[in-house]
Design a protein around this motif. Sequence first.
Motif, short mmCIF file in Angstrom:
data_model
loop_
_atom_site.label_atom_id
_atom_site.label_comp_id
_atom_site.label_asym_id
_atom_site.label_seq_id
_atom_site.Cartn_x
_atom_site.Cartn_y
_atom_site.Cartn_z
N TRP A 117 -13.58 -2.29 0.37
CA TRP A 117 -13.21 -1.16 -0.48
C TRP A 117 -11.84 -0.59 -0.10
O TRP A 117 -11.14 -0.04 -0.95
CB TRP A 117 -14.26 -0.04 -0.41
N PHE A 118 -11.43 -0.75 1.16
CA PHE A 118 -10.14 -0.23 1.59
C PHE A 118 -8.97 -1.03 1.03
O PHE A 118 -7.81 -0.61 1.14
CB PHE A 118 -10.06 -0.15 3.11
N ALA A 119 -9.24 -2.16 0.40
CA ALA A 119 -8.20 -2.95 -0.23
C ALA A 119 -7.82 -2.41 -1.60
O ALA A 119 -6.82 -2.82 -2.18
CB ALA A 119 -8.64 -4.41 -0.36
N LEU A 120 -8.59 -1.46 -2.11
CA LEU A 120 -8.29 -0.86 -3.40
C LEU A 120 -7.31 0.29 -3.24
O LEU A 120 -7.38 1.05 -2.26
CB LEU A 120 -9.57 -0.35 -4.06
N PRO A 121 -6.40 0.45 -4.20
CA PRO A 121 -5.42 1.54 -4.10
C PRO A 121 -6.09 2.90 -3.90
O PRO A 121 -7.05 3.25 -4.60
CB PRO A 121 -4.69 1.48 -5.45
N GLY A 122 -5.61 3.64 -2.91
CA GLY A 122 -6.08 4.99 -2.65
C GLY A 122 -7.33 5.11 -1.81
O GLY A 122 -7.63 6.19 -1.30
N ARG A 123 -8.08 4.05 -1.64
CA ARG A 123 -9.35 4.15 -0.91
C ARG A 123 -9.15 4.40 0.58
O ARG A 123 -9.90 5.17 1.19
CB ARG A 123 -10.20 2.89 -1.12
N ALA A 124 -8.15 3.77 1.19
CA ALA A 124 -7.91 4.00 2.62
C ALA A 124 -7.50 5.44 2.87
O ALA A 124 -7.84 6.02 3.91
CB ALA A 124 -6.85 3.03 3.15
N ALA A 125 -6.78 6.05 1.93
CA ALA A 125 -6.34 7.43 2.09
C ALA A 125 -7.51 8.41 2.06
O ALA A 125 -7.42 9.51 2.61
CB ALA A 125 -5.34 7.79 0.99
N GLU A 126 -8.63 8.01 1.46
CA GLU A 126 -9.80 8.87 1.38
C GLU A 126 -10.61 8.88 2.68
O GLU A 126 -11.44 9.76 2.88
CB GLU A 126 -10.72 8.40 0.24
N PHE A 127 -10.37 7.91 3.54
CA PHE A 127 -11.15 7.76 4.77
C PHE A 127 -10.54 8.61 5.88
O PHE A 127 -9.34 8.54 6.13
CB PHE A 127 -11.17 6.29 5.20
N GLU A 128 -11.36 9.40 6.53
CA GLU A 128 -10.89 10.22 7.65
C GLU A 128 -11.75 9.96 8.87
O GLU A 128 -12.98 9.88 8.78
CB GLU A 128 -10.98 11.70 7.28
N LEU A 129 -11.09 9.80 10.00
CA LEU A 129 -11.78 9.61 11.27
C LEU A 129 -11.09 10.49 12.30
O LEU A 129 -9.89 10.32 12.56
CB LEU A 129 -11.73 8.15 11.70
N PRO A 130 -11.80 11.47 12.86
CA PRO A 130 -11.18 12.37 13.83
C PRO A 130 -10.52 11.60 14.98
O PRO A 130 -11.04 10.59 15.44
CB PRO A 130 -12.35 13.22 14.34
N HIS A 131 -9.37 12.09 15.39
CA HIS A 131 -8.62 11.55 16.54
C HIS A 131 -8.12 10.12 16.31
O HIS A 131 -7.90 9.39 17.27
CB HIS A 131 -9.47 11.59 17.82
N ALA A 132 -7.95 9.74 15.06
CA ALA A 132 -7.46 8.40 14.74
C ALA A 132 -6.29 8.50 13.77
O ALA A 132 -6.18 9.45 13.00
CB ALA A 132 -8.58 7.57 14.11
N ALA A 133 -5.44 7.50 13.81
CA ALA A 133 -4.33 7.43 12.85
C ALA A 133 -4.90 7.26 11.45
O ALA A 133 -6.00 6.73 11.27
CB ALA A 133 -3.42 6.26 13.20
N ALA A 134 -4.15 7.70 10.47
CA ALA A 134 -4.59 7.57 9.07
C ALA A 134 -4.74 6.10 8.71
O ALA A 134 -3.84 5.29 8.96
CB ALA A 134 -3.59 8.24 8.14
N LEU A 135 -5.88 5.75 8.16
CA LEU A 135 -6.15 4.36 7.80
C LEU A 135 -5.12 3.81 6.83
O LEU A 135 -4.70 2.66 6.93
CB LEU A 135 -7.56 4.23 7.23
N SER A 136 -4.67 4.64 5.90
CA SER A 136 -3.66 4.19 4.94
C SER A 136 -2.36 3.81 5.64
O SER A 136 -1.70 2.83 5.26
CB SER A 136 -3.41 5.24 3.86
N ASP A 137 -1.99 4.55 6.69
CA ASP A 137 -0.78 4.22 7.45
C ASP A 137 -0.94 2.91 8.21
O ASP A 137 -0.02 2.09 8.29
CB ASP A 137 -0.44 5.34 8.44
N LEU A 138 -2.13 2.72 8.79
CA LEU A 138 -2.39 1.48 9.53
C LEU A 138 -2.36 0.28 8.60
O LEU A 138 -1.76 -0.75 8.92
CB LEU A 138 -3.74 1.58 10.25
N LEU A 139 -2.99 0.41 7.44
CA LEU A 139 -3.00 -0.68 6.47
C LEU A 139 -1.60 -1.01 6.00
O LEU A 139 -1.22 -2.18 5.90
CB LEU A 139 -3.90 -0.31 5.29
N GLU A 140 -0.80 0.02 5.76
CA GLU A 140 0.59 -0.18 5.34
C GLU A 140 1.38 -0.93 6.41
O GLU A 140 2.16 -1.84 6.11
CB GLU A 140 1.24 1.17 5.05
N ALA A 141 1.17 -0.58 7.66
CA ALA A 141 1.87 -1.25 8.77
C ALA A 141 1.46 -2.72 8.87
O ALA A 141 2.31 -3.60 9.09
CB ALA A 141 1.58 -0.54 10.09
N ILE A 142 0.19 -2.99 8.69
CA ILE A 142 -0.28 -4.37 8.76
C ILE A 142 0.30 -5.18 7.61
O ILE A 142 0.76 -6.31 7.80
CB ILE A 142 -1.82 -4.43 8.77
#
Length: 96
Positions: free
Chosen positions: A22-47
């Motif tokens: 589901w994180f491969a869909l536009p905007g889905r990674a930005a909806e995910f929040e995990l305390p004390h972790a980098a934003a998933l959307s930023d990590l996906l963009e870097a990869i």
Amino acid sequence: MAATAVAGGVATSLWLTGESVWFALPGRAAEFELPHAAALSDLLEAILAGGSVTVCTQCAARRDIGPEDVIPGIRIAGAAAFVEEALQDEAQALVY
């Protein structure tokens, strides 16, 4: 882990399986929040900027996700593609 590998200059291929597709869909990674972790959307963009991201074919099909649905640069591929990548000279699979 994959984003850290990319930042360290390691050739990196991230495979999304199961519910993570589901994180491969536009905007889905930005909806995910995990305390004390980098934003998933930023990590996906870097990869995507320094490596590759693949969605499992069967996992995508089970969720009615097609190539037109995923973020540009992400591909959908199956076991044959995974085996091809894993068997390249000096390839090392890390599952975490």
